[in-house]
Design an enzyme around this catalytic site. Structure first.
Site, PDB file in Angstrom:
ATOM      1  NE  ARG A  25      46.238   3.358  40.670  1.00 22.89           N
ATOM      2  CZ  ARG A  25      46.670   4.064  39.632  1.00 22.89           C
ATOM      3  NH1 ARG A  25      47.359   3.497  38.694  1.00 22.89           N
ATOM      4  NH2 ARG A  25      46.451   5.343  39.561  1.00 22.89           N
ATOM      5  NE  ARG A  29      41.729   9.432  40.058  1.00 23.27           N
ATOM      6  CZ  ARG A  29      42.548   9.564  39.011  1.00 23.27           C
ATOM      7  NH1 ARG A  29      42.860  10.757  38.565  1.00 23.27           N
ATOM      8  NH2 ARG A  29      43.020   8.480  38.415  1.00 23.27           N
ATOM      9  NE  ARG A  38      45.021  13.638  45.275  1.00 24.61           N
ATOM     10  CZ  ARG A  38      45.570  14.844  45.294  1.00 24.61           C
ATOM     11  NH1 ARG A  38      45.415  15.627  46.346  1.00 24.61           N
ATOM     12  NH2 ARG A  38      46.286  15.267  44.292  1.00 24.61           N
ATOM     13  CG  ASP A  75      52.172   6.869  42.009  1.00 22.68           C
ATOM     14  OD1 ASP A  75      51.010   6.615  41.675  1.00 22.68           O
ATOM     15  OD2 ASP A  75      53.102   6.974  41.183  1.00 22.68           O
ATOM     16  CE1 TYR A 150      53.909   7.219  33.705  1.00 20.49           C
ATOM     17  CE2 TYR A 150      54.700   5.073  34.435  1.00 20.49           C
ATOM     18  CZ  TYR A 150      53.678   5.876  33.971  1.00 20.49           C
ATOM     19  OH  TYR A 150      52.429   5.347  33.777  1.00 20.49           O
TER      20      TYR A 150
HETATM   21  O1  CP3 Z   1      46.277   0.249  44.413  1.00 19.97           O
HETATM   22  C1  CP3 Z   1      46.056   1.166  45.257  1.00 19.97           C
HETATM   23  O2  CP3 Z   1      44.930   1.501  45.613  1.00 19.97           O
HETATM   24  C2  CP3 Z   1      47.265   1.804  45.898  1.00 19.97           C
HETATM   25  C3  CP3 Z   1      47.693   3.021  45.333  1.00 19.97           C
HETATM   26  C4  CP3 Z   1      48.373   3.120  43.972  1.00 19.97           C
HETATM   27  C5  CP3 Z   1      48.373   4.339  43.248  1.00 19.97           C
HETATM   28  N1  CP3 Z   1      49.174   4.183  42.166  1.00 19.97           N
HETATM   29  C6  CP3 Z   1      47.640   5.549  43.652  1.00 19.97           C
HETATM   30  C7  CP3 Z   1      47.385   6.617  42.665  1.00 19.97           C
HETATM   31  C8  CP3 Z   1      49.157   2.203  43.245  1.00 19.97           C
HETATM   32  C9  CP3 Z   1      49.457   0.738  43.536  1.00 19.97           C
HETATM   33  C10 CP3 Z   1      49.658   2.889  42.110  1.00 19.97           C
HETATM   34  C11 CP3 Z   1      50.568   2.265  41.120  1.00 19.97           C
HETATM   35  C12 CP3 Z   1      50.921   2.992  39.904  1.00 19.97           C
HETATM   36  N2  CP3 Z   1      51.149   4.341  39.760  1.00 19.97           N
HETATM   37  C13 CP3 Z   1      51.192   2.372  38.658  1.00 19.97           C
HETATM   38  C14 CP3 Z   1      51.193   0.871  38.397  1.00 19.97           C
HETATM   39  C15 CP3 Z   1      49.830   0.283  38.329  1.00 19.97           C
HETATM   40  C16 CP3 Z   1      49.022   0.595  37.099  1.00 19.97           C
HETATM   41  O3  CP3 Z   1      47.884   1.033  37.268  1.00 19.97           O
HETATM   42  O4  CP3 Z   1      49.528   0.360  35.987  1.00 19.97           O
HETATM   43  C17 CP3 Z   1      51.532   3.393  37.746  1.00 19.97           C
HETATM   44  C18 CP3 Z   1      51.871   3.205  36.288  1.00 19.97           C
HETATM   45  C19 CP3 Z   1      51.500   4.633  38.465  1.00 19.97           C
HETATM   46  C20 CP3 Z   1      51.849   5.985  37.955  1.00 19.97           C
HETATM   47  C21 CP3 Z   1      50.716   6.925  38.075  1.00 19.97           C
HETATM   48  N3  CP3 Z   1      50.213   7.430  39.259  1.00 19.97           N
HETATM   49  C22 CP3 Z   1      49.981   7.513  37.011  1.00 19.97           C
HETATM   50  C23 CP3 Z   1      50.191   7.215  35.541  1.00 19.97           C
HETATM   51  C24 CP3 Z   1      49.036   8.358  37.589  1.00 19.97           C
HETATM   52  C25 CP3 Z   1      48.081   9.271  36.891  1.00 19.97           C
HETATM   53  C26 CP3 Z   1      46.988   8.538  36.231  1.00 19.97           C
HETATM   54  C27 CP3 Z   1      45.900   8.274  37.205  1.00 19.97           C
HETATM   55  O5  CP3 Z   1      45.497   7.107  37.347  1.00 19.97           O
HETATM   56  O6  CP3 Z   1      45.451   9.262  37.770  1.00 19.97           O
HETATM   57  C28 CP3 Z   1      49.160   8.264  39.002  1.00 19.97           C
HETATM   58  C29 CP3 Z   1      48.360   8.981  40.033  1.00 19.97           C
HETATM   59  C30 CP3 Z   1      47.691   8.164  41.066  1.00 19.97           C
HETATM   60  N4  CP3 Z   1      48.276   7.132  41.746  1.00 19.97           N
HETATM   61  C31 CP3 Z   1      46.371   8.354  41.552  1.00 19.97           C
HETATM   62  C32 CP3 Z   1      46.172   7.393  42.551  1.00 19.97           C
HETATM   63  C33 CP3 Z   1      44.946   7.179  43.403  1.00 19.97           C
HETATM   64  C34 CP3 Z   1      45.401   9.435  41.106  1.00 19.97           C
HETATM   65  C35 CP3 Z   1      45.817  10.794  41.579  1.00 19.97           C
HETATM   66  C36 CP3 Z   1      44.875  11.478  42.515  1.00 19.97           C
HETATM   67  O7  CP3 Z   1      44.074  10.853  43.247  1.00 19.97           O
HETATM   68  O8  CP3 Z   1      44.930  12.711  42.570  1.00 19.97           O
END
Ligand code: CP3
Length: 344
Positions: A25, A29, A38, A75, A150
């Site tokens: 990740r 943010r 964003r 994502d 999910y």
């Molecule tokens: O690693 C990176 O920088 C690449 C981008 C990436 C995102 N999500 C961007 C994201 C990757 C590899 C993921 C994987 C992901 N997404 C997982 C597996 C990894 C882990 O952390 O367990 C899971 C379970 C998700 C599902 C997901 N996406 C959730 C639960 C959420 C909301 C919670 C949160 O962290 O905000 C997201 C949103 C998300 N995915 C954001 C980002 C940068 C935040 C949203 C935003 O910027 O508005």
């Protein structure tokens, strides 16, 4: 060419004095430039589906920290979105999908429409032309159990109870759902590779809640099938399996899944992981994301002990789970300098 990229050399089994470094990740943010970018798109998935913005978000952490790998900005939930189970993100609340509560609802899911993800492949092509030559490019997908959790709950839950209940009550329907996600994920990763990623990582963020027999069936076996499917189409592309909470199952995973490297989470003792797996198994991890938030001497101490534990082993330095939003930039700089021995 490949040898210039330390991540690829380690994935081919080489132990480096200074391990390659990237952070799960790493785009997101905690970066002010990400927050600015964003803010230009309301919907998170629209942002992911804007090739220029997704490419830019992928490159931001590389420009700032010169990590050894870029991970595609996208994502894991684009897969259900491309099956017609539309995903939205409520700000601050995480993902929302229409939950799947019955086998009938699961059967009504549409086919996986890979064209829906064309903007992702376009983003990959843009990143590819802009990456420095020593930086490897990682694509990814979620593992079937994590994605299905999910799809069934319609949101994040603390213990994946809705998916686990569904699996006990409707094992056939759950197996079919897992199969669909396996097939979609193979196609999706193969297309990412064809568009230009050099490595893929499978994120099983939630497998750790499963009892042993369920873990074998819904996590280990499903991840193995994705690895096999990707390898059948792209035998040269390394695959990293990150099964969070694998715990005592790790040695079994390294013998059975066929991945090129295994991510280990924060809770696992690196010395145990090193001792319990064969000497040629490549391991990735596992700094506590909170140590990175804390910074200072606590961070230095944790980094040094991880470096020492993996010394002599092919190792990729990473966190044990995703970077936290409140992580100070200067702590990431301190981490990079510490791992590379260029300061601190
Ligand atoms: O690693 C990176 O920088 C690449 C981008 C990436 C995102 N999500 C961007 C994201 C990757 C590899 C993921 C994987 C992901 N997404 C997982 C597996 C990894 C882990 O952390 O367990 C899971 C379970 C998700 C599902 C997901 N996406 C959730 C639960 C959420 C909301 C919670 C949160 O962290 O905000 C997201 C949103 C998300 N995915 C954001 C980002 C940068 C935040 C949203 C935003 O910027 O508005």
């Amino acid at each position: 060419m490949a040898e210039e990229k330390t991540l690829l050399s380690v994935l081919h089994g080489e132990a480096r004095k200074i391990p390659p470094l990237w952070l799960m990740r790493q785009a997101g943010r905690y970066l002010p430039e990400y927050r600015d970018l964003r803010a230009t798109t309301t919907s998170f998935l629209d942002f992911c589906y804007s090739p220029k913005k997704a490419a830019e978000a992928t490159l931001q952490p590389i420009r700032r920290f010169h990590f050894d790998a870029a991970i595609l900005f996208s994502d894991i939930l684009v897969v259900p979105d491309a099956m017609g189970q539309r995903v939205s993100f409520e700000s601050g609340e995480g993902p929302r999908l229409a939950p799947i509560e019955t086998p009938e609802q699961a059967e009504r899911l549409g086919a996986f429409k890979i064209e829906h993800l064309a903007p992702v492949f376009e983003a990959i092509e843009l990143v590819k032309t802009a990456l420095p030559p020593d930086v490897a490019f990682i694509g990814f997908c979620g593992a079937p159990f994590t994605v299905a959790s999910y799809m069934i709950a319609g949101q994040g839950t603390p213990d994946q109870a809705p998916a686990r209940l569904f699996a006990y009550r409707f094992p056939r329907a759950f197996a079919q759902l897992i199969d669909r996600v396996v097939e979609a994920s193979i196609d999706y990763l193969a297309r990412q590779i064809e568009a230009g990623v050099e490595v893929v990582q499978i994120f099983d963020s939630w497998a750790g809640v499963l009892p042993a027999a369920e873990f074998m069936r819904w996590s280990a076996a499903a991840v193995r099938r994705i690895v096999e499917g990707v390898k059948a189409r792209h035998p040269q592309t390394p695959v990293i399996a990150f099964v969070r909470g694998a715990d005592a199952h790790l040695p079994m995973l390294t013998r059975t899944i066929g991945a090129d490297a295994y991510g280990i989470d924060t809770a696992l003792d690196p010395a145990w992981a090193v001792a319990q797996t064969a000497a040629d198994v490549v391991l990735q991890g596992n700094l506590d994301p909170l140590a990175l938030v804390a910074g200072g001497e606590a961070l230095d101490r944790e980094v040094d002990s991880i470096l020492a534990a993996f010394d002599g082993r092919p190792h990729i330095f990473n966190l044990g789970h995703g970077i936290l939003q409140q992580t100070p930039i200067e702590n990431v700089e301190r981490l990079v300098a510490r791992v590379r021995g260029t300061g601190g």
